[in-house]
Design a protein around this motif. Structure first.
Motif: not given
Length: 70
Positions: A37, A5, A43-44, A33-34, A31, A39-41
């Motif tokens: 933590n 990320v 989704d990134v 948000e990722g 990115c 947003v899950p990787p």
């Protein structure tokens, strides 16, 4: 090579050929948000690839996501 990320965020913010576009903005937000933590990787990764297509950046996938076969 983008394999985290953090690396995706650095690539978008420092090396991306364009700095506009809806998919670019969504990828930057994903990115950020990722990195926190939220947003899950996965989704990134999807947002990054979508932005790459928008910017005509070639994507070569070396590792594919796990199969969700039932």
């Amino acid at each position: 090579m983008v394999n985290s990320v953090r690396r995706a965020a650095e690539t978008l913010l420092q090396r991306w050929p364009i700095d506009d576009g809806e998919d670019f903005s969504e990828a930057v937000m994903a990115c950020l948000e990722g990195l926190h933590n939220r947003v899950p990787p996965e989704d990134v990764r999807a947002a990054f690839i979508k932005a790459a297509h928008e910017a005509n950046v070639m994507v070569i996938e070396l590792v594919k996501p796990a199969c969700e076969c039932n």
